[in-house]
Design a protein around this motif. Structure first.
Motif, PDB file in Angstrom:
ATOM      1  N   LEU A 110      26.364  47.268  29.823  1.00  0.00           N
ATOM      2  CA  LEU A 110      25.808  45.945  31.302  1.00  0.00           C
ATOM      3  C   LEU A 110      27.173  45.860  32.319  1.00  0.00           C
ATOM      4  O   LEU A 110      27.517  45.383  33.114  1.00  0.00           O
ATOM      5  N   ASN A 111      28.454  45.859  31.165  1.00  0.00           N
ATOM      6  CA  ASN A 111      29.805  46.149  31.218  1.00  0.00           C
ATOM      7  C   ASN A 111      30.381  44.435  31.862  1.00  0.00           C
ATOM      8  O   ASN A 111      30.855  43.824  33.455  1.00  0.00           O
ATOM      9  N   ARG A 112      29.609  43.583  30.732  1.00  0.00           N
ATOM     10  CA  ARG A 112      30.247  42.161  31.198  1.00  0.00           C
ATOM     11  C   ARG A 112      31.221  42.036  30.619  1.00  0.00           C
ATOM     12  O   ARG A 112      31.378  40.540  30.420  1.00  0.00           O
ATOM     13  N   LEU A 113      31.776  42.461  30.391  1.00  0.00           N
ATOM     14  CA  LEU A 113      32.736  42.270  28.974  1.00  0.00           C
ATOM     15  C   LEU A 113      34.248  41.895  29.638  1.00  0.00           C
ATOM     16  O   LEU A 113      34.180  42.503  31.277  1.00  0.00           O
ATOM     17  N   PRO A 114      35.246  40.377  28.975  1.00  0.00           N
ATOM     18  CA  PRO A 114      36.126  40.342  30.052  1.00  0.00           C
ATOM     19  C   PRO A 114      36.927  40.825  29.873  1.00  0.00           C
ATOM     20  O   PRO A 114      38.582  41.010  29.838  1.00  0.00           O
ATOM     21  N   THR A 115      36.577  42.237  30.637  1.00  0.00           N
ATOM     22  CA  THR A 115      38.074  43.742  30.263  1.00  0.00           C
ATOM     23  C   THR A 115      39.047  43.335  31.673  1.00  0.00           C
ATOM     24  O   THR A 115      38.581  42.570  32.536  1.00  0.00           O
ATOM     25  N   LYS A 116      40.050  43.801  31.243  1.00  0.00           N
ATOM     26  CA  LYS A 116      41.380  43.207  32.485  1.00  0.00           C
ATOM     27  C   LYS A 116      41.382  43.319  34.080  1.00  0.00           C
ATOM     28  O   LYS A 116      40.379  42.424  35.152  1.00  0.00           O
ATOM     29  N   ASP A 117      39.939  44.766  34.286  1.00  0.00           N
ATOM     30  CA  ASP A 117      39.565  44.943  35.276  1.00  0.00           C
ATOM     31  C   ASP A 117      38.811  43.857  35.723  1.00  0.00           C
ATOM     32  O   ASP A 117      37.857  43.783  37.133  1.00  0.00           O
ATOM     33  N   ASN A 118      37.626  43.538  34.973  1.00  0.00           N
ATOM     34  CA  ASN A 118      36.591  42.342  34.962  1.00  0.00           C
ATOM     35  C   ASN A 118      37.006  41.526  35.535  1.00  0.00           C
ATOM     36  O   ASN A 118      36.396  40.336  36.384  1.00  0.00           O
ATOM     37  N   LEU A 119      38.184  41.103  35.276  1.00  0.00           N
ATOM     38  CA  LEU A 119      38.645  39.093  34.973  1.00  0.00           C
ATOM     39  C   LEU A 119      39.252  39.961  36.687  1.00  0.00           C
ATOM     40  O   LEU A 119      39.298  38.466  37.491  1.00  0.00           O
ATOM     41  N   ILE A 120      40.032  41.357  36.922  1.00  0.00           N
ATOM     42  CA  ILE A 120      40.542  40.431  38.260  1.00  0.00           C
ATOM     43  C   ILE A 120      39.523  40.286  39.396  1.00  0.00           C
ATOM     44  O   ILE A 120      39.697  39.921  40.095  1.00  0.00           O
ATOM     45  N   ALA A 121      38.551  41.496  39.492  1.00  0.00           N
ATOM     46  CA  ALA A 121      37.326  41.688  39.898  1.00  0.00           C
ATOM     47  C   ALA A 121      36.998  39.573  40.376  1.00  0.00           C
ATOM     48  O   ALA A 121      36.310  39.885  41.492  1.00  0.00           O
ATOM     49  N   ARG A 122      36.457  39.085  39.318  1.00  0.00           N
ATOM     50  CA  ARG A 122      36.488  38.131  39.427  1.00  0.00           C
ATOM     51  C   ARG A 122      37.340  36.912  40.020  1.00  0.00           C
ATOM     52  O   ARG A 122      37.074  36.080  39.606  1.00  0.00           O
ATOM     53  N   GLY A 123      38.761  37.453  39.929  1.00  0.00           N
ATOM     54  CA  GLY A 123      39.209  36.564  40.749  1.00  0.00           C
ATOM     55  C   GLY A 123      40.585  35.991  40.158  1.00  0.00           C
ATOM     56  O   GLY A 123      41.109  34.863  40.312  1.00  0.00           O
ATOM     57  N   ILE A 124      40.731  36.370  38.540  1.00  0.00           N
ATOM     58  CA  ILE A 124      41.542  36.249  38.048  1.00  0.00           C
ATOM     59  C   ILE A 124      42.532  36.866  38.111  1.00  0.00           C
ATOM     60  O   ILE A 124      42.137  37.667  37.584  1.00  0.00           O
ATOM     61  N   GLU A 125      43.777  35.857  38.451  1.00  0.00           N
ATOM     62  CA  GLU A 125      45.559  36.497  37.963  1.00  0.00           C
ATOM     63  C   GLU A 125      45.915  37.295  36.629  1.00  0.00           C
ATOM     64  O   GLU A 125      46.000  36.089  35.854  1.00  0.00           O
ATOM     65  N   ILE A 126      46.352  38.086  36.422  1.00  0.00           N
ATOM     66  CA  ILE A 126      47.393  38.494  35.717  1.00  0.00           C
ATOM     67  C   ILE A 126      48.195  39.743  36.380  1.00  0.00           C
ATOM     68  O   ILE A 126      48.172  40.254  37.304  1.00  0.00           O
ATOM     69  N   GLU A 127      49.438  39.819  35.241  1.00  0.00           N
ATOM     70  CA  GLU A 127      51.134  39.525  35.649  1.00  0.00           C
ATOM     71  C   GLU A 127      50.286  41.653  35.803  1.00  0.00           C
ATOM     72  O   GLU A 127      50.021  42.151  34.919  1.00  0.00           O
TER      73      GLU A 127
END
Length: 261
Positions: A110-127
């Motif tokens: 279901l593409n629910r893993l915390p891959t970096k693109d998903n984290l960014i989509a959730r508003g989590i900042e990644i350098e």
């Protein structure tokens, strides 16, 4: 552990504490923490209430894996899931691997893993410098790239397919996307063994990725391939998937499908 010992009240607002809840260590600790937070996010204790344990998805308050699965499934936007995906999830739940691996596979599909693109989509900042794939570093980490497009991963799928003996009934591309092709395996035991190996590949790739991020481990192809072989052998034997007696690791390492059929 009591509920009161699993977090703290901060200005009359409850905050769960993963440090208090999880008392284990290992490569998948962050994955476990995220699973728990997802389960607990909609629940908040009563500030002056007494602790009690009850699984609200069952009338008798007792936890069951079946009701847990249904609870997750009901929260999914089913109108966005194709019939093929629903069938894939149903097949996944029948594979006799550890329940946490089934849940991982469910989130993967279901593409629910915390891959970096998903984290960014959730508003989590990644350098910006850390947005890339941990294996190749050439592009943004997405589920598709990490598991199927990255040169490291495609090489791994090729190696595992070759190790299996390159079974004629399924091509390498179909093996990579096995949940969509599992019905090509007419025998139930062959289907379950192949599904277990497929899950061992995605699970091990994920653990290898996590170790590189959180432990600064060096990504080693041979170590990753060896882990896939060992993990799948362990699941096959513990789950008693095949109709044959448990095989030795040596037999499995040399010829996995021949060793169990």
């Amino acid at each position: 552990m009591s509920v009161s010992g699993a977090g703290n009240w901060v200005r009359h607002q409850w905050k769960w504490s993963m440090e208090k809840i999880i008392r284990v260590s290992g490569e998948d600790i962050n994955f476990i923490a995220e699973q728990l937070l997802e389960l607990l996010k909609d629940y908040e204790p009563v500030e002056d209430g007494l602790d009690s344990y009850r699984w609200i998805k069952e009338n008798d308050g007792a936890f069951t894996v079946k009701s847990c699965y249904k609870a997750f499934a009901n929260k999914t936007t089913t109108h966005l899931i194709t019939t093929n995906t629903k069938e894939t999830l149903a097949s996944l739940w029948k594979v006799r691997v550890p329940s946490n691996i089934q849940l991982f596979g469910w989130r993967f599909i279901l593409n629910r893993l915390p891959t970096k693109d998903n984290l960014i989509a959730r508003g989590i900042e990644i350098e910006d410098s850390k947005e890339g794939c941990e294996f190749c570093g050439n592009t943004m980490e997405t589920r598709y790239h990490l598991f199927f497009e990255c040169p490291f991963s495609t090489r791994m799928w090729d190696a595992v397919h070759t190790w299996m003996g390159s079974p004629m009934w399924i091509k390498e591309k179909e093996f990579m996307e096995f949940p969509n092709y599992c019905e090509k395996a007419k025998r139930k035991d062959i289907r379950e063994v192949t599904f277990a190996i497929w899950m061992a590949v995605i699970w091990t790739l994920w653990l290898t990725r996590n170790a590189a991020i959180f432990n600064d481990d060096t990504v080693n192809f041979e170590d990753c391939l060896s882990s896939i072989k060992f993990v799948s052998w362990k699941w096959i034997n513990l789950g008693k998937i095949s109709t044959k007696n448990c095989c030795s690791y040596y037999e499995w390492h040399v010829a996995p499908l021949l060793s169990v059929f």
